[in-house]
Scaffold this motif. Sequence first.
Motif, PDB file in Angstrom:
ATOM      1  N   GLU A 196      21.131 110.719 -73.436  1.00 17.18           N
ATOM      2  CA  GLU A 196      21.637 109.694 -74.363  1.00 17.18           C
ATOM      3  C   GLU A 196      22.931 110.135 -75.045  1.00 17.18           C
ATOM      4  OE1 GLU A 196      20.348 106.728 -74.420  1.00 17.18           O
ATOM      5  OE2 GLU A 196      18.828 107.407 -72.983  1.00 17.18           O
ATOM      6  N   ALA A 197      23.203 111.435 -75.043  1.00 13.74           N
ATOM      7  CA  ALA A 197      24.427 111.959 -75.664  1.00 13.74           C
ATOM      8  C   ALA A 197      25.480 112.315 -74.624  1.00 13.74           C
ATOM      9  CB  ALA A 197      24.091 113.200 -76.497  1.00 13.74           C
ATOM     10  N   ARG A 198      25.328 111.821 -73.405  1.00 13.43           N
ATOM     11  CA  ARG A 198      26.198 112.242 -72.301  1.00 13.43           C
ATOM     12  C   ARG A 198      27.666 111.922 -72.524  1.00 13.43           C
ATOM     13  NH1 ARG A 198      23.356 107.814 -71.252  1.00 13.43           N
ATOM     14  NH2 ARG A 198      24.297 105.974 -70.266  1.00 13.43           N
ATOM     15  N   ASP A 199      27.967 110.870 -73.277  1.00 17.63           N
ATOM     16  CA  ASP A 199      29.358 110.469 -73.500  1.00 17.63           C
ATOM     17  C   ASP A 199      29.884 110.888 -74.871  1.00 17.63           C
ATOM     18  OD1 ASP A 199      29.640 109.236 -70.978  1.00 17.63           O
ATOM     19  OD2 ASP A 199      28.590 107.457 -71.713  1.00 17.63           O
ATOM     20  N   ASP A 220      23.584 114.014 -64.385  1.00 17.28           N
ATOM     21  CA  ASP A 220      22.754 113.114 -65.191  1.00 17.28           C
ATOM     22  C   ASP A 220      21.286 113.535 -65.154  1.00 17.28           C
ATOM     23  OD1 ASP A 220      24.948 111.660 -65.901  1.00 17.28           O
ATOM     24  OD2 ASP A 220      24.630 110.039 -64.465  1.00 17.28           O
ATOM     25  N   ALA A 221      20.826 113.979 -63.992  1.00 19.23           N
ATOM     26  CA  ALA A 221      19.437 114.421 -63.889  1.00 19.23           C
ATOM     27  C   ALA A 221      19.182 115.640 -64.769  1.00 19.23           C
ATOM     28  CB  ALA A 221      19.100 114.734 -62.429  1.00 19.23           C
ATOM     29  N   MET A 222      20.117 116.593 -64.778  1.00 17.31           N
ATOM     30  CA  MET A 222      19.946 117.781 -65.604  1.00 17.31           C
ATOM     31  C   MET A 222      20.015 117.428 -67.089  1.00 17.31           C
ATOM     32  SD  MET A 222      19.237 120.933 -65.799  1.00 17.31           S
ATOM     33  CE  MET A 222      19.256 121.306 -64.045  1.00 17.31           C
ATOM     34  N   TRP A 236      37.084 118.880 -76.504  1.00 14.89           N
ATOM     35  CA  TRP A 236      37.768 117.614 -76.237  1.00 14.89           C
ATOM     36  C   TRP A 236      37.196 116.887 -75.028  1.00 14.89           C
ATOM     37  CZ3 TRP A 236      39.819 122.479 -75.688  1.00 14.89           C
ATOM     38  CH2 TRP A 236      40.076 122.905 -74.381  1.00 14.89           C
ATOM     39  N   ARG A 237      36.148 117.447 -74.410  1.00 13.24           N
ATOM     40  CA  ARG A 237      35.482 116.790 -73.291  1.00 13.24           C
ATOM     41  C   ARG A 237      34.095 116.314 -73.702  1.00 13.24           C
ATOM     42  NH1 ARG A 237      37.297 117.563 -67.916  1.00 13.24           N
ATOM     43  NH2 ARG A 237      39.153 118.884 -67.740  1.00 13.24           N
ATOM     44  N   THR A 238      33.601 115.307 -73.021  1.00 11.12           N
ATOM     45  CA  THR A 238      32.256 114.818 -73.299  1.00 11.12           C
ATOM     46  C   THR A 238      31.224 115.814 -72.768  1.00 11.12           C
ATOM     47  OG1 THR A 238      32.054 113.629 -71.204  1.00 11.12           O
ATOM     48  CG2 THR A 238      33.048 112.440 -73.065  1.00 11.12           C
TER      49      THR A 238
END
Length: 215
Positions: free
Chosen positions: A120-123, A110-112, A89-91
């Motif tokens: 690009e799939a962070r969210d 973000d760097a990792m 349930w978390r991004t």
Amino acid sequence: MAGIVVAIEEKRFPGASAHQSKLVLQDVSFRMRAGEFVAIVGPSGCGKTTLLNIVAGLDRDFVGRIDLGFGPAAPRIGYVFQNARLLPWRTVRDNIALVLPKHGDSRAVDAMLREVGLFEARDVFASRLSVGMSRRAAIARALVIEPDLLLMDEPFVSLDEAMAERLRQMLLDVLRAHPTSVLFVTHDVREAALLADRVLLLSPAPGRLIADVPI
């Protein structure tokens, strides 16, 4: 980090009585240099995961000692399990940030994510990730804390060979940028030889150290 000493004389799982306990590991002793990549290879059920859990401090019911080379200080340990263990349930970004202090640097996350190819799939919610992407996220979560020791329990198991090969190369690339000591469990001798500086071979259960092979 001075180096790691593992000296397990005996590890048993309890049974209904003392006579029914199961011997899992016996006489498993080795040293790791700081920054060394050591792979542990052995058949299913020989105690490889149990060994990692003992080193991680998750299982303290054994005879022997573990010295991670920090004295009374607590080392930072990253652990990549066989299953990604992401919160669905978390991004992706939130799953990675979860292991940082409350006011941790989001730029490190973000760097990792860029390094493992997930920026690009962070969210995206973790429940929407493919198996390969989930494994990448699990590796990013273990490395974002800049661990002194990285434990990896068959992180590429059940992937098709093409995907596993891409993730092995990704792991080596990330470790070149973020060097650390690695203890890596696998049943795949070829994978161990591709990744590791040394390969430790365990016998069938109860697991005993029967070979220590430099690569």
